[in-house]
Design an enzyme around this catalytic site. Structure first.
Site: not given
Length: 510
Positions: A263-265, A268, A288
């Site tokens: 996921s994007k998390r 990050d 992003s």
């Protein structure tokens, strides 16, 4: 087999995840391998989730990675339009067809009545879904008298059209990756096919469009596997089973730890992109990162994604796009999820960087060089690239790791200073600088010979002087081949830096 026709059908609800890029890539490879047609269709039936700019982002992202389409929203084709919102008027006839055949029905339930039904079922320990059992206690054209249904429709009462799933029926289909997959219709709810705003849901539009566009193979993510039995049933309801496409559900791209979908998390948290291009959220302004802006080579990204879940017949890892097409087979796709490995992604990028033309890389770096007010011509920068690209994962790192080629270093490796630098070493390096000042040919070979001869004359092991020499000139403990580095920097610069270091570098151990 009829001509292969596949489609990549993303929704414009935000940036395209690399999992989506991989799905598009596998469709592209399969189509090209079989001399088929690859289609880009935008599935924007859910207008509440539409994000401005997302469609353009999808098109640009896939173009950057090198995925080509024969038909689609940006190239046209004989089966258009290829944006579902532009096809809105055609779907109602198919919903009506299902109602006429007894495979769908009108449902007039209010949101409050639906919530009440779900709570009632939960309290009774039953599955809280609108299905073959619960629908008989709801407000729909299966339970209401025909004249009342007609009246509600004439009055414009709010309704949706739902699929009428059989109560107990086995639904089997062959997945080209997973083999035979079986569901029982009792597990399924009566999905909404047409919404109150006249837009079809994904399920109806997807099946109708695949049929009308003569799609032969549906290659999509594992997350759509639970929807497959409904789609199979819709093909049956319409009488299209003979032309139903073959399904392939791709494994997930997993977190680096392997527990769950990437996921994007995760990006990050661990500092890597999960989107092909940088994305600015139009609602929040949040930016992003993207693979392109992070410095990844597009061919390397495509190569890396291809090997996430697909395994070639041998242990080969580096493929051009045409080589991927030649080697690709559905049968070599794993059923199991593939863990994303950022170090492997960087490794792929390094391989492609090494193979890339030095001048082309130097041209790409010109903007960064100009931004730092460094005044060096393209020929010099190309030589820097040739020396530095082996030492970096990304082209842009050449300007940081090799900054000493463009300006005098201001930072020096403290460990080397403490362990290797002293007055004696500094004095010997100054003597070496005097030696090289007399060279008529300031070339790597002559520099190496002079260095070895000098060390021998001082009765010093060349290794004792090598790293301090590199430190004085570059500030670093390691780097490109030292004598080639000295040649490129030039006699004047090398002598000046050695003399500066002798006067200014001090080790506390002295």
């Amino acid at each position: 087999m009829s001509q292969v026709r596949v489609r990549f059908a993303p929704s414009p609800t935000g940036p395209l995840h690399i999992g989506g890029v991989r799905t598009a890539l596998f469709n592209h490879l399969f189509a090209k391998k079989h001399g088929g047609v690859n289609i880009l269709r935008i599935e924007d039936t859910d207008q509440t989730r539409f994000v401005p700019g997302a469609e353009e982002y999808i098109v640009e992202s896939l173009k950057w990675v090198g995925i080509e389409f024969d038909e689609g929203v940006h190239v046209g084709g004989p089966y258009g339009p290829y944006r579902q919102s532009d096809r809105k008027s055609m779907y109602r006839q198919y919903a009506d067809m299902l109602i006429e055949k007894g495979h769908a029905y009108f449902a007039f339930d209010t949101p409050e009545e639906l919530d009440e039904m779900r709570e009632r079922l939960k309290a009774g320990g039953m599955s809280a879904q609108y299905d073959a059992v619960s629908r008989m206690g709801m407000k729909n054209s299966l339970t209401l008298p025909a004249d009342e249904v007609a009246k509600k429709l004439a009055n414009g009462d709010a309704y949706v059209i739902r699929a009428k799933m059989p109560r107990k029926e086995e639904i089997r289909f062959e997945d080209l990756i997973r083999g035979w997959v079986s569901f029982n219709s009792s597990q399924l709810d009566d999905k909404v096919l047409m919404k109150g705003d006249g837009m079809p849901t994904y399920h109806l539009a997807n099946v109708v469009d695949d049929h009308l566009m003569k799609i032969t193979h549906v290659i999509r993510g594992e997350e759509w596997l639970p929807s497959a039995p409904l789609h199979v049933m819709l093909y049956r309801f319409f009488g299209w089973e003979d032309t139903m496409p073959k399904f392939s559900h791709l494994p997930l791209i997993l977190k680096p730890e392997g527990n769950g979908k990437l996921s994007k998390r995760d990006g990050d948290r661990l500092g890597f992109p999960v989107f092909p291009l940088q994305w600015k959220d139009p609602a929040t302004g949040e930016i992003s990162s993207g693979y392109k802006e992070s410095g990844y080579e597009p061919d390397g990204v495509a190569n890396m994604l291809a090997l996430l879940g697909w395994h070639p017949s041998d242990n080969r890892e580096i493929f051009s796009m045409s080589e991927l097409v030649e080697a690709f087979t559905i049968e070599k796709i794993s059923k199991n999820g593939a863990k994303f490995d950022i170090d492997k992604a960087k490794w792929f990028n390094h391989q492609y960087l090494m193979a890339k033309d030095n001048k082309a890389i130097a041209q790409e770096l010109q903007a960064g060089i100009e931004a730092k007010s460094w005044n060096f011509d393209l020929e010099y920068c190309t030589k820097v690239v040739a020396l530095m690209k082996e030492k970096v994962s990304f082209a842009k790192e050449i300007l940081t790791a090799g900054s000493f080629f463009f300006e005098k270093p201001t930072l020096f490796d403290e460990k080397v200073v403490q362990k290797k630098w002293n007055h004696t070493i500094a004095s010997q390096l100054v003597d070496f600088a005097k030696e090289i000042e007399n060279l008529t040919e300031f070339k790597a070979a002559e520099l190496e010979t002079t260095f070895k001869t000098f060390a021998e004359s001082k009765q010093v092991n060349p290794g004792q002087l090598m790293q301090p020499l590199r430190l004085a000139v570059s500030g670093q403990a390691g780097g490109p081949p030292i004598f080639e580095m000295l040649e490129l920097l030039g006699k004047t610069t090398v002598v000046e830096r050695i003399e500066w270091a002798q006067k200014n570098l001090v080790s506390v151990s002295q």
